[in-house]
Design a protein around this motif. Structure first.
Motif, PDB file in Angstrom:
ATOM      1  N   HIS A  31       0.818  -1.217   0.000  1.00 10.40           N
ATOM      2  CA  HIS A  31       0.000   0.000   0.000  1.00 10.40           C
ATOM      3  C   HIS A  31       0.850   1.264   0.000  1.00 10.40           C
ATOM      4  N   SER A  32       2.025   1.194   0.644  1.00  2.33           N
ATOM      5  CA  SER A  32       2.887   2.366   0.680  1.00  2.33           C
ATOM      6  C   SER A  32       3.649   2.563  -0.626  1.00  2.33           C
ATOM      7  N   HIS A  33       3.747   1.486  -1.437  1.00  3.31           N
ATOM      8  CA  HIS A  33       4.496   1.584  -2.683  1.00  3.31           C
ATOM      9  C   HIS A  33       3.608   1.364  -3.919  1.00  3.31           C
ATOM     10  N   THR A  34       2.314   1.532  -3.748  1.00  2.00           N
ATOM     11  CA  THR A  34       1.399   1.322  -4.875  1.00  2.00           C
ATOM     12  C   THR A  34       1.716   2.262  -6.035  1.00  2.00           C
ATOM     13  N   ALA A  35       1.981   3.524  -5.721  1.00  4.06           N
ATOM     14  CA  ALA A  35       2.280   4.503  -6.785  1.00  4.06           C
ATOM     15  C   ALA A  35       3.522   4.101  -7.559  1.00  4.06           C
ATOM     16  N   ASP A  36       4.552   3.572  -6.826  1.00  9.32           N
ATOM     17  CA  ASP A  36       5.772   3.140  -7.500  1.00  9.32           C
ATOM     18  C   ASP A  36       5.499   1.944  -8.393  1.00  9.32           C
ATOM     19  N   VAL A  38       2.645   1.179  -9.862  1.00  8.87           N
ATOM     20  CA  VAL A  38       1.895   1.649 -11.043  1.00  8.87           C
ATOM     21  C   VAL A  38       2.836   2.314 -12.026  1.00  8.87           C
ATOM     22  N   HIS A  39       3.748   3.132 -11.512  1.00  9.51           N
ATOM     23  CA  HIS A  39       4.697   3.824 -12.381  1.00  9.51           C
ATOM     24  C   HIS A  39       5.584   2.838 -13.132  1.00  9.51           C
ATOM     25  N   THR A  40       6.028   1.795 -12.420  1.00 13.46           N
ATOM     26  CA  THR A  40       6.896   0.782 -13.028  1.00 13.46           C
ATOM     27  C   THR A  40       6.146  -0.007 -14.097  1.00 13.46           C
ATOM     28  N   LEU A  41       4.911  -0.396 -13.770  1.00 10.62           N
ATOM     29  CA  LEU A  41       4.103  -1.126 -14.762  1.00 10.62           C
ATOM     30  C   LEU A  41       3.878  -0.274 -16.010  1.00 10.62           C
ATOM     31  N   LEU A  75      -4.865  -1.449  -9.197  1.00 14.86           N
ATOM     32  CA  LEU A  75      -3.762  -0.673  -9.756  1.00 14.86           C
ATOM     33  C   LEU A  75      -4.184   0.175 -10.965  1.00 14.86           C
ATOM     34  N   LEU A  76      -5.477   0.110 -11.328  1.00 20.23           N
ATOM     35  CA  LEU A  76      -5.934   0.799 -12.540  1.00 20.23           C
ATOM     36  C   LEU A  76      -6.939   1.925 -12.276  1.00 20.23           C
ATOM     37  N   PHE A  77      -7.439   2.041 -11.082  1.00 23.35           N
ATOM     38  CA  PHE A  77      -8.447   3.047 -10.767  1.00 23.35           C
ATOM     39  C   PHE A  77      -7.924   4.009  -9.716  1.00 23.35           C
ATOM     40  N   GLY A  78      -8.304   5.266  -9.844  1.00 27.87           N
ATOM     41  CA  GLY A  78      -7.974   6.240  -8.815  1.00 27.87           C
ATOM     42  C   GLY A  78      -7.188   7.396  -9.350  1.00 27.87           C
ATOM     43  N   SER A  79      -5.866   7.325  -9.173  1.00 28.40           N
ATOM     44  CA  SER A  79      -5.011   8.447  -9.549  1.00 28.40           C
ATOM     45  C   SER A  79      -4.882   8.573 -11.065  1.00 28.40           C
ATOM     46  N   GLU A  80      -4.271   9.686 -11.464  1.00 27.44           N
ATOM     47  CA  GLU A  80      -4.092   9.938 -12.891  1.00 27.44           C
ATOM     48  C   GLU A  80      -3.161   8.911 -13.527  1.00 27.44           C
ATOM     49  N   ASP A  81      -2.122   8.499 -12.796  1.00 34.99           N
ATOM     50  CA  ASP A  81      -1.187   7.491 -13.329  1.00 34.99           C
ATOM     51  C   ASP A  81      -1.894   6.174 -13.572  1.00 34.99           C
ATOM     52  N   ARG A  82      -2.773   5.799 -12.660  1.00 37.95           N
ATOM     53  CA  ARG A  82      -3.504   4.536 -12.817  1.00 37.95           C
ATOM     54  C   ARG A  82      -4.433   4.594 -14.044  1.00 37.95           C
ATOM     55  N   VAL A  83      -5.097   5.757 -14.196  1.00 39.95           N
ATOM     56  CA  VAL A  83      -5.999   5.916 -15.342  1.00 39.95           C
ATOM     57  C   VAL A  83      -5.205   5.833 -16.638  1.00 39.95           C
ATOM     58  N   ASP A  84      -4.019   6.471 -16.660  1.00 39.74           N
ATOM     59  CA  ASP A  84      -3.177   6.417 -17.857  1.00 39.74           C
ATOM     60  C   ASP A  84      -2.731   4.996 -18.147  1.00 39.74           C
ATOM     61  N   LEU A  85      -2.386   4.237 -17.096  1.00 38.66           N
ATOM     62  CA  LEU A  85      -1.968   2.851 -17.270  1.00 38.66           C
ATOM     63  C   LEU A  85      -3.101   2.010 -17.857  1.00 38.66           C
TER      64      LEU A  85
END
Length: 865
Positions: A31-36, A38-41, A75-85
């Motif tokens: 949970h603390s590294h979810t953004a990382d 998503v970015h890596t994927l 990992l696909l819903f929520g933030s802008e990075d997830r939406v882009d992924l």
């Protein structure tokens, strides 16, 4: 990073996700590294070659995301990075070349080490499982809403293979959701109408595979909808729920084949479950399907879905103006006549509903005029049931009438012009024929009033809404009055008023109607034509106008009044109560606008023909007599015409006062006023009772000289009337005029005859100096024949003057006037004036003949016998 390292990383993440339910440390780390993560994927997906099936990394990404989703880590819903992924992943699969293309490439490359179709199926299966993992636990349908948002543009793609993949993906999602459905409030999916319409359109897709996938998906969507609506429905409204379930059973819509073979049945069953907002979504999405020019069958499906839904949903729609706006914008892109007919039928259904009639009309009237061929086609091909036709036409008519009820404004309301053009198109189409006949009186008068309001205006005098003519300028040939005239013409033709139309054409009635100064003549011509050729319709118009004559502004009232008074010629007008006929005309006689006075007088001319109405009209005589002093020729002539009918019933004081007024009109520059004032003066003399003759004798004597002189008027009618009334005056005075009075030739040609006339008047009249003074006034008349006659009369009549008056008053004043005439530009007048001056001077020089005779008598008496 090598491919092996990437796969190792992804598989490690998947393994880590499986320990989440048991290891709090792992859960905290993830949970603390979810953004990382998503970015890596995101980076891994972007690094993969596009359109490649040889990508185990991409498949592993799908598996990893699915594993996390099953553990409630999205990992696909929520933030802008997830939406882009999410968008990137969907695009990477949907935009892959078609299987046929991939197979063809494999054959060209002659590489038999792999099977393109098999690799594609593996890749797509992994992608589908990833999507399904997102909705396994979706009690509020949030994830379904997001997935549909990303899939929406691909479901409408123009490429067949992209549309097929999107439809198959969406079907798998709906299938999975229907199996794991566990709905809870509040539900977040707000696009049900859009999804249903889109799936319904895909059920009619020209590509068989797409249609089959969509039919299956719609089957699962129906199940989801049933559960969804069961949770959210109004528990009190069990009737609609039972009706919906009955429809499902009757149409066997649990069978997937029903959707595939007859997509319009989707609209039949889903309509019951959709609320007003969702119905609007359905319609809007269906209308978007009309833009599909590549696949005509999609247009056909859209047309069928649209008409089916609107027919079944009836009056449960909201945002009807927005729907109408989209429909109007789509008319020009519909290539198939049958589909256009369905769309127009849809609008007809909307306009037939009293709830929407005004809304639809208001929207349609906000388009440029003249209407383009698509909107014109709508107005001409309206398809409504008979009970609704009158209602629709009446509402359209009211839009125009309301514009006439407001005070006169600087600019004409655009709605007035648009409604007039719409009425014209409706008449041309003739679909509302029964209503047109029923509302004929209202339609005719409203259009005539619109003509009056439009006279002399151009489109620059119309308050055109801002931005209405963005792409085109208004033609200078287009004017408000053109629309009103063409609508009036078409109304007459459609109501079989052929003869009335012909009369208007023959007598240039349309030109009169459109003229600023002759509009009322056109109104009178049409009213008379209608009364002559179709008295039943004319009587309907008359009864319609009775309560409406005092409504609206002056143009409204004036047009109605002008038409109404012409109908008073009908014998039926005798049935009208006095308050609606004579009393109304009395009010107009006192109106400040002369046109109202003319209309009122014409009405009285017609009513006076009915003997039973003369008593009421008699009460208006003082008011009518006052109109003799008006400057408007028509008013004076009409007043005289009425008084000629009533002169015998007038009391003596009114008669005497009127005779003085008429005398002042002798010599009026308006020939007809002169003519008829003389005629009425003669009628007044005839009407004087024996007991009043002495009182009026001086007035009659005072009129002799003017009448005598006007027998020489160049206007034949005036001269004849003067001779006729002169005879009446002589009879009143019990005189017998010499025959020379009736000589029709100019006096200066026959001076001996004028001498005879002067001798007669010299014997009959007293106060000869006054007669000469009165005659001299005519020596300044504008008409040469009158001036010559007056000067000739002065010269010949002067020898009959009383010499006592000559001695007292002299003849200088006469001689001065005659000397002025010696400089007149007309030679004949100068000669006659010279002769007259000589005769007057001779009268003054000669002694009194009477005194000379008396002196001789005295002298003879003194002589011896």
């Amino acid at each position: 990073m090598s491919e092996l390292e990437k796969l190792t990383f992804l598989r490690s993440l998947s393994s880590l996700s499986r320990t989440l339910p048991y290891d709090e440390t792992t859960e905290s780390f993830i949970h603390s590294h979810t953004a990382d993560i998503v970015h890596t994927l995101n980076m891994l997906v972007r690094e993969e070659p596009q359109h490649s099936l040889f990508s185990p990394v991409l498949q592993e990404v799908f598996v990893t995301i699915a594993d996390f989703s099953y553990q409630d880590v999205c990992l696909l819903f929520g933030s802008e990075d997830r939406v882009d992924l999410f968008s990137l992943i969907i695009k990477s699969i949907i935009t892959l070349p078609s299987v046929k293309t991939l197979t063809h490439l494999q054959e060209i490359m002659s590489s038999g080490s792999y099977n393109s179709e098999c690799l594609y199926r593996q890749m797509f299966q992994a992608f589908s499982e990833m999507l399904q993992s997102l909705v396994v636990k979706d009690p509020h349908l949030e994830n379904l809403d997001t997935i549909f948002t990303h899939m929406d543009p691909w479901l409408q793609s123009v490429r067949d293979h992209e549309r097929e993949r999107a439809a198959a993906s969406m079907t798998q999602v709906l299938k999975c959701l229907s199996r794991h459905l566990n709905l809870k409030l509040p539900l977040q999916f707000q696009r049900l109408g859009h999804l249903v319409a889109l799936m319904a359109l895909l059920c009619g897709d020209p590509l068989k595979e797409v249609a089959e996938e969509a039919a299956e998906g719609t089957h699962y969507l129906l199940y989801i909808t049933l559960r969804l609506k069961y949770i959210t429905q109004d528990k009190k409204n069990h009737h609609s729920w039972r009706r919906a379930m009955k429809t499902c059973r009757e149409l066997e819509l649990y069978n997937i084949k029903q959707f595939y073979s007859c997509p319009f049945k989707i609209a039949q069953v889903f309509e019951v479950f959709l609320n007003s907002n969702e119905l609007c979504q359905f319609v809007m999405t269906t209308l978007d399907g009309l833009k599909n020019l590549k696949h005509p069958c999609t247009q056909q499906s859209a047309g069928e879905l649209l008409i089916t839904l609107v027919k079944n949903a009836e009056s449960r729609f909201e945002k009807v103006p927005e729907i109408m706006g989209v429909i109007c914008s789509r008319l020009s892109v519909i290539s198939q006549p049958r589909v256009r007919h369905q769309v127009i039928s849809t609008v007809s259904l909307f306009i037939s509903q009293p709830k929407y009639t005004d809304i639809v009309i208001n929207h349609l009237l906000c388009h440029p005029v003249p209407y383009d061929r698509y909107l014109a086609e709508f107005w001409r091909t309206l398809e409504v049931e008979l009970p609704s036709t009158t209602w629709i036409l009446w509402r359209l008519l009211r839009k125009l009438q309301k514009c006439h009820n407001v005070p006169t404004q600087e600019k004409m309301a655009y709605v007035a012009v648009a409604a007039t053009d719409a009425l014209y198109e409706v008449f041309v189409g003739n679909r509302l024929r029964a209503a047109t006949f029923r509302l004929f009186p209202q339609l005719l008068m409203t259009l005539l009033i619109q003509v009056h309001h439009s006279v002399g205006l151009t489109m620059s005098d119309v308050a055109i809404p801002c931005g209405l003519y963005t792409e085109q300028e208004v033609s200078s040939e287009v004017t408000p009055v053109c629309f009103a005239i063409q609508a009036t013409k078409t109304l007459l033709l459609r109501t079989q008023c052929w003869q009335e139309f012909n009369i208007m054409e023959k007598h240039k009635g349309w030109t009169l109607l459109a003229g600023k100064d002759c509009h009322l003549q056109g109104i009178s011509l049409l009213a008379n034509a209608l009364l002559e050729r179709n008295h039943l319709l004319a009587h309907k118009v008359m009864y319609l106008l009775v309560p409406l004559l005092n409504r609206g502004n002056d143009k409204h009232k004036l047009t109605s009044a002008a038409f109404f008074v012409e109908l008073l010629q009908s014998p039926v007008s005798r049935r009208l109560p006095s308050i609606y006929s004579v009393a109304r005309l009395k009010d107009w006689l006192r109106h400040g606008n002369n046109l109202f006075k003319i209309v009122a007088l014409k009405g009285l001319c017609y009513l006076i023909r009915h003997r039973e109405m003369r008593e009421d009209i008699n009460s208006l005589l003082p008011c009518i007599v006052d109109l003799l002093c008006e400057t408007d020729e028509k008013i004076v002539l009409l007043a005289i015409k009425i008084i000629l009918q009533l002169v015998r019933t007038m009391d003596f004081p009114t008669l005497a006062a009127m005779m003085r007024t008429l005398f002042s009109l002798f010599g009026d520059v308006r020939p007809e006023v002169h003519h008829f004032s003389v005629t009425l003066f003669g009628a007044c003399i005839k009407s004087v009772k024996h007991t009043d003759k002495k009182t009026i004798e001086n007035q009659v004597l005072g009129s002799l000289v003017p009448l005598l002189l006007y027998t020489q008027d160049e206007n034949y009618a005036v001269a004849e009337a003067s001779r006729r009334v002169l005879t009446i005056c002589a009879q009143f005075l019990k005189w017998k005029l010499p025959q020379e009075v009736y000589c029709k030739g100019p006096w200066y040609i026959h001076p001996s005859e004028v001498g005879t006339i002067c001798k007669f008047f010299g014997k009959k009249c007293k106060g000869k100096v006054n007669i000469l003074a009165q005659t001299l006034m005519f020596s300044k008349n504008a008409k040469l024949p009158i001036r010559r006659a007056a000067v000739l009369f002065v010269g010949l009549f002067s020898k009959y003057m009383d010499h006592n008056e000559v001695r007292m008053k002299g003849t200088d004043w006469i001689e001065d006037d005659l000397r002025d005439l010696l400089n007149d530009p007309e030679p004949s007048l100068r000669i006659i004036a010279s002769q007259a001056l000589f005769r007057v001077q001779k009268v003054e020089a000669d002694p009194d003949p009477g005194q000379t005779v008396c002196g001789w008598r005295k002298l003879l008496c003194r002589l011896p016998t």
